[in-house]
Scaffold this active site. Structure first.
Site, PDB file in Angstrom:
ATOM      1  N   ARG A  33       0.790  -1.230   0.000  1.00  0.00           N
ATOM      2  CA  ARG A  33       0.000   0.000   0.000  1.00  0.00           C
ATOM      3  C   ARG A  33       0.824   1.283   0.000  1.00  0.00           C
ATOM      4  NH1 ARG A  33      -5.149  -0.601   3.982  1.00  0.00           N
ATOM      5  NH2 ARG A  33      -5.712   1.319   2.929  1.00  0.00           N
ATOM      6  N   HIS A  79      -8.470  -2.890  -6.419  1.00  0.00           N
ATOM      7  CA  HIS A  79      -8.026  -2.187  -5.195  1.00  0.00           C
ATOM      8  C   HIS A  79      -9.197  -2.005  -4.234  1.00  0.00           C
ATOM      9  CE1 HIS A  79      -4.848   0.122  -3.192  1.00  0.00           C
ATOM     10  NE2 HIS A  79      -5.768   1.005  -2.844  1.00  0.00           N
ATOM     11  N   TYR A 123     -18.040  14.644 -11.089  1.00  0.00           N
ATOM     12  CA  TYR A 123     -17.992  15.825 -11.952  1.00  0.00           C
ATOM     13  C   TYR A 123     -16.762  15.857 -12.854  1.00  0.00           C
ATOM     14  CZ  TYR A 123     -21.469  17.539  -8.625  1.00  0.00           C
ATOM     15  OH  TYR A 123     -22.578  17.678  -7.836  1.00  0.00           O
TER      16      TYR A 123
END
Length: 749
Positions: A33, A79, A123
């Site tokens: 990670r 993931h 967006y």
């Protein structure tokens, strides 16, 4: 049944289980990670996001796709750690002020250098950059890297991306794992490529030799590295500190005034630290540290950084700039720790080691790539030779086809010469057919061959294609068998990348002297310190105090005179002392409100209460009496509190205890303690020993169960002092004089 169950129970030490579990967790965070892989310079979340975009076909020459789609697909397939981490990684890869080379082409609001966050993923849109597609994700179809199962083993994902450039250096990295962190600055793409080529030509090259090409970090925000001589040690050890400064220009304004313009900032200043820099400059002006700055304005835009400071005519510009370097984040430190996952474990790497790992990886993926291509060319050669051989006996093949009952019969005849069951026109044809010896692949190609391939021009094209295939085979075999040939091929690819994607260096490198500035000497003057019951503080001059003396005393909790060069000491019930420079406290008019003491010190009004406030110079001449709720007492010489730290522990407190009283004790003769249950104890102050501030003290009064001290009083010998306890007046001087550490007298109501 119980015997069977007892046989299955494994008894293990709890500490051993916890240790193993924590180590497993830590390694998972480190490897899977938080830290980048030295080969592709990417963290798992970055690698998976880029691969998912590649799989979805969101290429640089195709339309943008919603980030929400990319994030959802990445989370569902590769993931499973939450959408926010994926979207944050995607946003950072699209921000040109954070990355040396952006890997994602963002469309929409992806945040700003001043710390504005990106718009929600629903967006914004994104697609791969051309660099990413051609340099980071190319050749994935050529078996250049291993693919591993995803988290639920329903998909395959690349263990590492076949990145052709040292991304770990070019884009840098930052991440916090368990017990370790990485912080690698970005570098110039062209310089890094030149460094890699230099290493490939001479594996014994030193760090000093590499630095002829890789001169130092190249931050996307520009700025100036001012400790160039330290870079060699940093690159050799993999850790150290880089000192960064912003770029400052002087412009002439109207009326003969000067203007300081900051056009580049340290990389560490991006985000909220730009606002903090502006606040720090404003604080320097407010505290009168400088009177040269008339106005501050942030005129930054998409075109770049532009922070403007309007100056007085007679300003010493060099001294002011040095002051900004010293007192604000215009000069800052970038901590380097070149930690990455190498050969499956975290390791702090030198510059040369990073390049060594990269070159080794390049030869590995190039070897796998060209072996795959060679295999395909050998297959083509085999098919081409079969087709050319088939053309020479095409009539016989047609006869076999017409005389066979099924495709299997034809294949057996072409490969092994089996003629049984096939009708031939003549025995000669049958004998010729028995001699045929094509390979399985050639036989399949002959069966799939179309008749138009027999046209003369098509035959010529087949011959040309065969010659090209032979040339490719020779080329690939040369690459695979000769180190120099492979190295030249890799370097040619690097040259092409540099030519298309390289850019000029942005960060300047130099050796600058430590910033030194002369503080303007403060003209000493007497002021009056005022603090009201709400914790607002200010200073007023002597004339203002004399005119409003009665109101000043009546409206404020603490009022005393001090010099403007003094420090104010604020003691709290948490046993802490917070110090504030008088110069930091604004000099105001009497009716001005003042500013909260919280804003000038580490004092937190939510967690502690002010018990006593005094000037340091006055404090050094006396001793202080400390009294706690659990009746612990001590005297401390005021000189002990003359320290440089802004906050110190003024006294040691036992658990669940707190201060209830602090006061100057030198001219006092008696101490009176009052408990919550109404017990009063008066004794001589001299019975309280002097202690260091780190001591708890001695017991001043024996308290009953559940009782505690509420108040403490310091009395002069001949002054009558009366207090009220539950609506009854108590004259403290008339209380029976007793000894310390006794129970005291119960007040009768």
């Amino acid at each position: 049944m119980r015997e069977e169950m007892s046989d299955q129970i494994i008894r293990t030490d709890y500490a051993e289980i916890m240790q193993k579990s924590y180590i497993d967790y830590a390694m998972s965070v480190i490897i899977s990670r938080a830290l980048p892989d030295v080969r592709d310079g990417l963290k798992p979340v970055q690698r998976r996001t880029l691969y998912d975009m590649y799989e979805l076909g969101i290429r640089y020459d195709r339309p943008y796709r919603k980030c929400a789609r990319i994030v959802g697909d990445t989370m569902g397939k590769y993931h499973p750690h939450g959408d926010s981490s994926i979207y944050e990684a995607l946003v950072v890869m699209a921000q040109d002020f954070k990355k040396g080379q952006t890997l994602v082409d963002g469309h929409g609001n992806f945040g700003s250098i001043e710390g504005d966050g990106a718009a929600a993923m629903r967006y914004t849109e994104a697609r791969l950059e051309k660099l990413t597609q051609e340099v980071y994700l190319a050749d994935l179809d050529k078996n250049v890297v291993d693919f591993v199962p995803n988290f639920d083993e329903t998909e395959k994902e690349p263990e590492v991306l076949p990145v052709k450039i040292p991304n770990l250096l070019i884009n840098g990295a930052d991440g916090i794992a368990v017990g370790m962190a990485t912080s690698i600055p970005p570098h110039n793409l062209g310089e890094v490529i030149d460094g890699v080529k230099a290493y490939m030509k001479n594996n014994d090259i030193t760090t000093k030799g590499l630095m002829r090409y890789i001169k130092g970090p190249d931050f996307p925000t520009g700025g100036i590295v001012v400790n160039q001589d330290d870079l060699r040690r940093i690159y050799e050890t993999g850790s150290g500190k880089i000192r960064l400064r912003g770029k400052v220009e002087v412009e002439q304004a109207k009326g003969g005034r000067l203007r300081l313009v900051i056009t580049e900032i340290p990389y560490t200043m991006i985000g909220a630290n730009i606002g903090k820099f502006l606040n720090d400059v404003a604080a320097l002006v407010e505290s009168k540290k400088t009177t040269d700055i008339l106005d501050i304005s942030n005129q930054s835009s998409k075109e770049g950084i532009r922070i403007v400071l309007e100056l007085r005519k007679d300003t010493d510009v060099d001294n002011l700039v040095n002051m900004l370097y010293k007192k604000t984040r215009l000069e800052d430190t970038f901590g380097v720790n070149m930690l990455a996952v190498a050969d499956g474990r975290p390791e702090t790497l030198s510059l040369k080691q990073i390049i060594e790992h990269h070159v080794e990886f390049q030869f590995e993926i190039a070897d796998r790539k060209y072996r795959t291509l060679l295999g395909k060319e050998l297959e083509k050669k085999e098919v081409q030779e079969g087709l050319m051989k088939a053309v020479d006996v095409i009539d016989l093949i047609i006869e076999i086809l017409r005389g066979s009952k099924n495709q299997q019969q034809v294949k057996e005849c072409l490969v092994r010469g089996v003629t049984q069951g096939i009708r031939f026109k003549t025995k000669t044809s049958e004998r010729q057919a028995a001699k045929l010896h094509f390979t399985e692949r050639q036989a399949a190609a002959i069966l799939e061959m179309r008749l138009y391939r027999l046209i003369g021009l098509e035959m010529e094209a087949l011959l040309e294609e065969h010659e090209k295939t032979l040339a490719n085979i020779a080329h690939y075999e040369d690459l695979l068998n000769h180190y120099d040939s492979m190295a030249n091929a890799i370097m040619s690819e690097l040259d092409a990348v540099k030519k298309e994607f390289g850019r000029k260096r942005r960060t300047a490198l130099e050796n600058a002297e430590e910033a030194v500035y002369e503080e303007k000497k403060v003209e000493q003057m007497q002021v009056w310190f005022l603090m009201d019951r709400f914790g607002y503080v200010k200073t007023i001059d002597k004339a203002t105090y004399e005119r409003n003396k009665e109101n000043v005393v009546g409206e404020n909790k603490y009022v005393f005179s001090c010099m403007n060069t003094d420090k104010i000491c604020v003691f709290t019930d948490a046993g802490k002392m917070h110090s504030i420079k008088v110069l930091d406290i604004p000099l105001m008019k009497f009716r001005d409100k003042g500013i909260p003491v919280d804003n000038l010190s580490n004092y937190n009004s939510q967690e502690e209460q002010v018990l006593y406030v005094a000037g340091m110079e006055e404090l050094k001449k006396t001793s202080l009496l400390f009294v706690t709720e659990k009746a612990m007492l001590k005297q401390v010489q005021g000189e002990e509190f003359d320290v440089s730290k802004r906050t110190i522990m003024a006294t040691k407190l036992s658990p669940d205890d707190r201060l209830i009283f602090v006061g100057m004790a030198d001219t006092m003769e008696y101490v009176v303690l009052q408990s919550r249950e109404g017990y009063f104890l008066r004794f001589l102050k001299q019975e309280i020993p002097e202690k260091k501030k780190g001591a708890i003290g001695v017991r001043g009064m024996r308290l009953g169960e559940g009782d505690c001290l509420e108040h403490a009083y310091l009395l002069e010998g001949h002054t009558d002092y009366t207090v009220e306890y539950k609506e009854k007046k108590v004259s403290l001087n008339r209380l029976r004089l007793a000894k310390r550490d006794t129970k005291g007298t119960k007040t009768r109501l």
